[in-house]
Design a protein around this motif. Structure first.
Motif, PDB file in Angstrom:
ATOM      1  N   ARG A  13       0.705  -1.285   0.097  1.00  0.00           N
ATOM      2  CA  ARG A  13       0.023   0.086   0.255  1.00  0.00           C
ATOM      3  C   ARG A  13       0.841   1.261  -0.105  1.00  0.00           C
ATOM      4  O   ARG A  13       0.575   2.205  -0.725  1.00  0.00           O
ATOM      5  CB  ARG A  13      -0.999   0.032   1.265  1.00  0.00           C
TER       6      ARG A  13
ATOM      7  N   THR B 170      -2.692  -5.937  -4.886  1.00  0.00           N
ATOM      8  CA  THR B 170      -1.786  -5.110  -6.160  1.00  0.00           C
ATOM      9  C   THR B 170      -2.810  -4.598  -7.158  1.00  0.00           C
ATOM     10  O   THR B 170      -2.892  -3.584  -7.579  1.00  0.00           O
ATOM     11  CB  THR B 170      -0.846  -6.015  -6.499  1.00  0.00           C
TER      12      THR B 170
ATOM     13  N   PHE C  66       2.310   2.187  -3.348  1.00  0.00           N
ATOM     14  CA  PHE C  66       1.402   2.936  -4.219  1.00  0.00           C
ATOM     15  C   PHE C  66       0.909   4.414  -3.727  1.00  0.00           C
ATOM     16  O   PHE C  66       0.772   5.281  -4.262  1.00  0.00           O
ATOM     17  CB  PHE C  66       0.013   2.029  -4.608  1.00  0.00           C
ATOM     18  N   GLU C  67       0.833   4.437  -2.611  1.00  0.00           N
ATOM     19  CA  GLU C  67       0.374   5.631  -1.871  1.00  0.00           C
ATOM     20  C   GLU C  67       1.534   6.729  -2.169  1.00  0.00           C
ATOM     21  O   GLU C  67       1.054   7.988  -2.196  1.00  0.00           O
ATOM     22  CB  GLU C  67       0.045   5.601  -0.546  1.00  0.00           C
TER      23      GLU C  67
ATOM     24  N   SER D  61      -5.791  -4.118  -7.349  1.00  0.00           N
ATOM     25  CA  SER D  61      -6.737  -2.995  -6.785  1.00  0.00           C
ATOM     26  C   SER D  61      -6.013  -1.701  -6.926  1.00  0.00           C
ATOM     27  O   SER D  61      -6.716  -0.591  -6.782  1.00  0.00           O
ATOM     28  CB  SER D  61      -7.376  -3.519  -5.798  1.00  0.00           C
ATOM     29  N   LEU D  62      -4.917  -1.775  -6.799  1.00  0.00           N
ATOM     30  CA  LEU D  62      -4.141  -0.453  -6.463  1.00  0.00           C
ATOM     31  C   LEU D  62      -3.414  -0.043  -7.785  1.00  0.00           C
ATOM     32  O   LEU D  62      -3.040   1.307  -7.972  1.00  0.00           O
ATOM     33  CB  LEU D  62      -3.181  -0.598  -5.478  1.00  0.00           C
TER      34      LEU D  62
END
Length: 345
Positions: free
Chosen positions: A233, A260, A236-237, A262-263
């Protein structure tokens, strides 16, 4: 002795260094895949060259994708590195304006023309099978043979931002190990870029963008000990994508595909238990360039990742130097990491 043979002997003289861990978590010898980007030779000729070196059978998936299967090293893949053509997305566009290529008797000749036009600026790509560490020197024959055919690599034109991608199997799939390799890479990134003389054509493209400074601050903190979910997370953030010199998306897809996927905002990436090290030039046209030297720079990352004491020491040093330095941080940091490299070599 001819110049070509001399250069080949010189290339073989540079050894592929062994990483700290030669086996994976299952106790089997680790493997590494390579992706060579180049132009100046037809895909058909490149496929024949691979067959001459390693045997195997030729398989044509499409105008833009070939395979050599059942070679002595495994299955090779050759493709035109342009997704628009490779995935035939142009067919959908043409249909929207009333042109259906299936209606043309010579559809293959149209595709051949598209390939010829694209290959002037878009590289072909040879994707090797996963190769055991002990067999990597066998790829020197491929580099030598392509060079003899006068293929064009990174330095052949300002337009050629061609890269060599190295996909080393992760020695350990834990979040802790992945974090250590990521930390080690960001600490060594500046030194590697300088030592490898990354071509300006590649530095000007977005494909190997450096990690954002805020992200580096975040992952180098002594109290940053994420589990896999948090590690993915955070990646990606902080705005990371596949366009990083060390791309973690294939590894994250392998470990947690649902999270992964979903991001990811771009198209889904492949899934494999490897790091995707995409910084190096593919200077295959340069007789001084060797595959082993590019691999050996990656081994430095694994060596630092494996030395927990030094990794912690240099992480703290990066954070302190960044706080205390107003001018010339990059040069000072590269010099400091250069001293570490001299000590481990």
């Amino acid at each position: 002795m001819t110049s070509g043979i001399y250069k080949f002997c010189l290339m073989n003289h540079i050894l592929f260094k062994s990483p700290p861990h030669q086996n994976n978590s299952d106790g089997q010898e680790r493997q590494t895949g390579y992706e060579f980007e180049f132009t100046g030779i037809s895909m058909e000729d490149a496929a024949g060259l691979i067959q001459n070196l390693y045997g195997g059978s030729f398989k044509k998936d499409s105008t833009y994708i070939f395979r050599i299967i059942e070679s002595s090293l495994g299955a090779f893949k050759l493709e035109l590195d342009a997704q628009l053509l490779r995935d035939k997305k142009y067919e959908k566009f043409l249909k929207k304006i009333g042109i259906n290529l299936s209606d043309f008797k010579k559809k293959s000749s149209i595709e051949d023309s598209l390939k010829e036009i694209a290959s002037s600026v878009v590289p072909f790509e040879i994707i090797t099978p996963p190769i055991p560490l002990s067999k990597m020197p066998e790829l020197n024959s491929l580099v030598h043979s392509l060079r003899e055919r006068k293929v064009k690599g990174t330095g052949s034109s300002f337009l050629y931002a061609f890269g060599l991608h190295i996909n080393p199997e992760a020695p350990d799939l834990s979040a802790e190990s992945i974090l250590r390799h990521l930390q080690a890479y960001v600490l060594l990134d500046g030194w590697i870029r300088k030592d490898a003389k990354i071509n300006i054509s590649r530095r000007l493209t977005p494909f190997i963008n450096e990690y954002d400074e805020n992200y580096i601050y975040h992952i180098l903190q002594a109290d940053y000990r994420p589990d896999l979910d948090r590690l993915i997370r955070d990646y990606f953030e902080y705005g990371n994508s596949r366009n990083r010199p060390l791309d973690l998306l294939p590894l994250f897809m392998f470990l947690d595909e649902k999270l992964t996927a979903s991001l990811i905002e771009e198209e889904l990436t492949s899934s494999r238990p490897t790091y995707h090290y995409r910084l190096p030039n593919c200077s295959i046209e340069d007789e001084e360039w060797t595959l082993a030297e590019e691999w050996n720079r990656w081994v430095l990352v694994e060596q630092l990742a494996n030395d927990v004491k030094s990794l912690d020491q240099y992480s703290r040093a990066w954070l302190k130097m960044k706080r205390d330095t107003l001018i010339g941080f990059d040069q000072k940091w590269v010099k400091l990491m250069g001293r570490w490299v001299e000590n481990v070599n």
